[in-house]
Design an enzyme around this catalytic site. Sequence first.
Site, PDB file in Angstrom:
ATOM      1  N   GLY A   1     -21.546 -11.754  -4.150  1.00 20.20           N
ATOM      2  CA  GLY A   1     -20.944 -12.742  -5.038  1.00 20.20           C
ATOM      3  C   GLY A   1     -19.906 -12.182  -5.973  1.00 20.20           C
ATOM      4  O   GLY A   1     -19.588 -12.800  -6.991  1.00 20.20           O
TER       5      GLY A   1
ATOM      6  N   HIS B   1     -13.595 -12.283  -6.138  1.00 16.39           N
ATOM      7  CA  HIS B   1     -14.454 -12.001  -4.981  1.00 16.39           C
ATOM      8  C   HIS B   1     -15.562 -13.034  -4.793  1.00 16.39           C
ATOM      9  O   HIS B   1     -16.498 -12.802  -4.026  1.00 16.39           O
ATOM     10  CB  HIS B   1     -15.057 -10.593  -5.081  1.00 16.39           C
ATOM     11  CG  HIS B   1     -14.048  -9.530  -5.376  1.00 16.39           C
ATOM     12  ND1 HIS B   1     -13.063  -9.167  -4.481  1.00 16.39           N
ATOM     13  CD2 HIS B   1     -13.842  -8.772  -6.491  1.00 16.39           C
ATOM     14  CE1 HIS B   1     -12.309  -8.228  -5.014  1.00 16.39           C
ATOM     15  NE2 HIS B   1     -12.761  -7.969  -6.228  1.00 16.39           N
TER      16      HIS B   1
ATOM     17  N   ARG C   1     -29.808 -14.421   5.178  1.00 19.16           N
ATOM     18  CA  ARG C   1     -30.290 -15.706   4.666  1.00 19.16           C
ATOM     19  C   ARG C   1     -29.328 -16.792   5.118  1.00 19.16           C
ATOM     20  O   ARG C   1     -28.314 -16.509   5.766  1.00 19.16           O
ATOM     21  CB  ARG C   1     -30.333 -15.679   3.137  1.00 19.16           C
ATOM     22  CG  ARG C   1     -28.986 -15.234   2.528  1.00 19.16           C
ATOM     23  CD  ARG C   1     -28.924 -15.409   1.048  1.00 19.16           C
ATOM     24  NE  ARG C   1     -27.799 -14.729   0.450  1.00 19.16           N
ATOM     25  CZ  ARG C   1     -26.539 -15.149   0.449  1.00 19.16           C
ATOM     26  NH1 ARG C   1     -26.233 -16.267   1.089  1.00 19.16           N
ATOM     27  NH2 ARG C   1     -25.582 -14.476  -0.145  1.00 19.16           N
TER      28      ARG C   1
END
Length: 660
Positions: free
Chosen positions: A168, A239, A296
């Site tokens: 993240g 990002h 995930r």
Amino acid sequence: MLKKLLIANRGEIAVRVIRTAKALGYRTVAIYSEADARALHVHEADEAVCVGPAQVGASYLNVDAILEAASKTGADCIHPGYGFLSENAGFANACKDAGLVFVGPPASAIELMGSKRRSKIAMQQAGVPVVPGYEGPVEGNTASDNELISAAADIGYPLMIKASAGGGGRGMRLVQEEGELADNIKRARSEAKQAFGDGELILEKAVIEPRHVEIQVFADRHGNAVYLGERDCSVQRRHQKVVEEAPSPFVTPELRQAMGEAAVKAALACSYEGAGTVEFLVDKDRNFYFLEMNTRLQVEHPVTELITGQDLVAWQLAVAEGQPLPLQQQDIQLNGHAIEVRLYAEDPAHEFTPQTGPLYSFQPALGEGLRYDTGVRSGDTITPHYDPMLAKVIAWGQNRDEARRRLIRALEDTTVFGVTTNRYFLSRIIANDTFGAGGATTAFLQQAFRDDPSLAPFSPGTRELALAACVLDHGISGQSGWSNAPSTMTPMKLDTGDGTAELLVRKTGHTVSVSQGDSHHQLVLESLGDGLLCIIDNGVRHRCQYHREGDSLYLQAFGQAWAVRDVTHQPAAGANGAGSGKIQASMDGAIIDVLVAPGETVQQGQTLVILEAMKMEHPVKADRDGVVGEVLVSNGDQVKRSQLLVNIAAGEAAEQEASA
């Protein structure tokens, strides 16, 4: 056969998992913190258990409390969603030890791919292309600052610092030259420890202006693995992904197959099961490099669902039950185009500062090909405890332009009143010519989009203030009592956030005339009520959504949203805005670094304090030149939004304070 699913998450992903689980006949269990007692995911589940206070460490990361919730409700499987414990190998093992099925990959795969360092080494061994860089010293050791600085000289600049355990955009820094390296290592390590509890860093050669393209993979316990096309996630800020689409406008069929086969190779190399995403950087010559694997379901999985016609959560549950994959590679077909944006409570005009407070109204626009994944509703409160994403807005079309057109309309017509959002910013991105031509790289927002009006504060003009005057009641609005008799000018004062607008308003029949200094605007009021204002402006009929909350009025029209506060009958207040020297917290959070001391001379724009909120570091800067008078906070302090942090004296006051 699995029967009852506990969702170890919150917000929109919990709601989304509950929806599919119910459709498949599962009973569902939600967990929630004390701050989320009235949350939508709690309402949607069959049962719900409180697992602790608002702080994530004591609730959504509280493994013992979550397992106890599963035990007392009789759940036999746990879906981790994304974020929180979804990529925590210890949690996956704890579920297994408790006799629960973890809807995800084996703990060994999570552990391997959770380390950028170890996963990159594994991918090199599996023959998957990787970005040149430095993964650290001997196995088991974390590279020191000096070792990273030494390795950087061999890699060359520009380079990327990355948190090995990160994601993240947290703990990630782009370094252009040697002089910037040491400070950026310090900041990246600090942010990584704050976000992930792990300060391990790696270095990579920076791939300049690449595409960020990821492959959705699925594997089962029978040795089958497939890829379901790609997603282009190149439009990013710091990002963090802002726009995701499938398929990528840059990827050719040949490149899709090569990347897909490499992604399957990566999954098989770690004995993967379930949903995973292999992320790649792709340069201008379509060379691709392994970036990381997310073990995930991804935030952006809906675009893959819309172009494949598959429910990926249903696939996850099937694999968790031991079933083989529903489709083989040759059976997977891509149809049309889908684009997703993340609607956040944040202010793009003020460095995307997260916004907190009441959500008075949230009304998603309806339309063909639209999908909203959300965990909020009107009347909720946006707190500083969790990620400020309100919803994912997704549009599907038979082709890319149709998907873009539908998404722009959805964003323009969705109303959010109470907190500032990035809605206008998102609509401008999708409408941008560079994005429309498929030319957006990871540098798009910093280059082609850097001067877009959505990144500057919006100051309502006379037309927008006239709309506000039509709604506010000072004897000029309302259906009753309209008359063609001459009327007097009524004064009105509206606080626009960056100043007070002084208006003169006249109503004659259905016509409202507004003057602001030398500027004038006239509207014909057609109807007013139920949050909708209809007016005729220069012969064109328009609609304006609005919401009143005390003296505050929220409006949305012409693609823009703005708010005013009626201060007509309030006494004049002293200014305490830009340039005041009273430096306040931009949001609730924790002070993690104080960079100035009393008596120190500072310049406008200089960072004074580092505030940590929502797992991100936010610099708090001086709003004018001067001398620091008081520093009212220390490292570790918890602060509230608008709390005074630092006082800066200027001019003669600064000189007197410095000499004293």
